[in-house]
Design a protein around this motif. Sequence first.
Motif, PDB file in Angstrom:
ATOM      1  N   UNK A 151       8.170   5.482  -4.716  1.00  0.00           N
ATOM      2  CA  UNK A 151       8.768   6.692  -5.283  1.00  0.00           C
ATOM      3  C   UNK A 151       8.585   7.902  -4.385  1.00  0.00           C
ATOM      4  N   UNK A 152       7.620   7.840  -3.469  1.00  0.00           N
ATOM      5  CA  UNK A 152       7.334   8.982  -2.596  1.00  0.00           C
ATOM      6  C   UNK A 152       8.134   8.954  -1.293  1.00  0.00           C
ATOM      7  N   UNK A 153       8.929   7.913  -1.070  1.00  0.00           N
ATOM      8  CA  UNK A 153       9.664   7.775   0.185  1.00  0.00           C
ATOM      9  C   UNK A 153      11.026   8.457   0.120  1.00  0.00           C
ATOM     10  N   UNK A 190       0.779  -1.226   0.000  1.00  0.00           N
ATOM     11  CA  UNK A 190       0.000   0.000   0.000  1.00  0.00           C
ATOM     12  C   UNK A 190       0.811   1.276   0.000  1.00  0.00           C
ATOM     13  N   UNK A 191       2.128   1.169  -0.142  1.00  0.00           N
ATOM     14  CA  UNK A 191       3.017   2.327  -0.091  1.00  0.00           C
ATOM     15  C   UNK A 191       3.648   2.558  -1.455  1.00  0.00           C
ATOM     16  N   UNK A 235      11.276  -0.691   5.291  1.00  0.00           N
ATOM     17  CA  UNK A 235      11.955  -1.985   5.411  1.00  0.00           C
ATOM     18  C   UNK A 235      11.790  -2.569   6.804  1.00  0.00           C
ATOM     19  N   UNK A 236      11.841  -1.731   7.811  1.00  0.00           N
ATOM     20  CA  UNK A 236      11.736  -2.223   9.186  1.00  0.00           C
ATOM     21  C   UNK A 236      10.337  -2.725   9.519  1.00  0.00           C
ATOM     22  N   UNK A 237       9.334  -2.094   8.944  1.00  0.00           N
ATOM     23  CA  UNK A 237       7.954  -2.377   9.349  1.00  0.00           C
ATOM     24  C   UNK A 237       7.201  -3.323   8.425  1.00  0.00           C
ATOM     25  N   UNK A 238       7.573  -3.351   7.135  1.00  0.00           N
ATOM     26  CA  UNK A 238       6.714  -4.028   6.160  1.00  0.00           C
ATOM     27  C   UNK A 238       7.289  -5.304   5.561  1.00  0.00           C
ATOM     28  N   UNK A 239       8.595  -5.402   5.417  1.00  0.00           N
ATOM     29  CA  UNK A 239       9.165  -6.514   4.669  1.00  0.00           C
ATOM     30  C   UNK A 239      10.321  -7.156   5.421  1.00  0.00           C
TER      31      UNK A 239
END
Length: 231
Positions: free
Chosen positions: A72-74, A68-69, A83-87
């Motif tokens: 390109x906007x990060x 859901x993120x 990386x820490x929270x999602x994958x």
Amino acid sequence: MSIIKIRNLVKKYHVLEKEFSVIDGLDMDVEEAEIFSIEGKSGIGKSTLLNILGAMDTFDSGEVEVCGIKLAELDEKGKEAFRAEKIAFIFQHHLLLPDFSALENVSIPLLIRGYSPNKAKDEAVSILEKVGLKDRLDSYPSQLSGGESARVGVARALVAGKKLILADEPTGNLDRENSRNLMNLIQELQKDLRFSLILVTHDMELAALAHKRNQIFQGKLRPVVSPQTVQ
């Protein structure tokens, strides 16, 4: 529901003043609780695509949405948080910290996320038991076999309960017996924990576990076999 959506992705490299596109107009859709393989010869763009999905590499154009993120906007801090929270990652060479035990290696991602030491230990013990290493908790990487090290790497990726795992040649450093054992383990854990797995591999037996098999060819993905229905 899609956990990954990519549209018209382009990634270019410059070599000796020449420009070439390793990924050129690639589209990709991965559903929740799906194993999705990416196959192809060395240098074709498999690891590049995996690094883009993990916000470890940039891209030139296109849309990449993961969990859901929109990547390109990060900014850099946003990529670190993503990386820490999602994958989570599973690597070919496992990349275990040599001065820490199996239990400590698996606990570290939880400690970084703010878990208490006791909670991190309990969660790490639980997942190490799931991968069959109940009796190897206090062993250091130098004391583990290749197959055991691979299992610690899998446990470390899964310990935080993330729903997207990126695996780069997870059996590439193992003999055939240990490869098959790890393949069976990954399949069992995926069915139990219902995570999505992006699998970059040369191993056709491992690729055969995928619900969708794909090959990178001329910068795009094409199906290797008809998609299977997720069980």
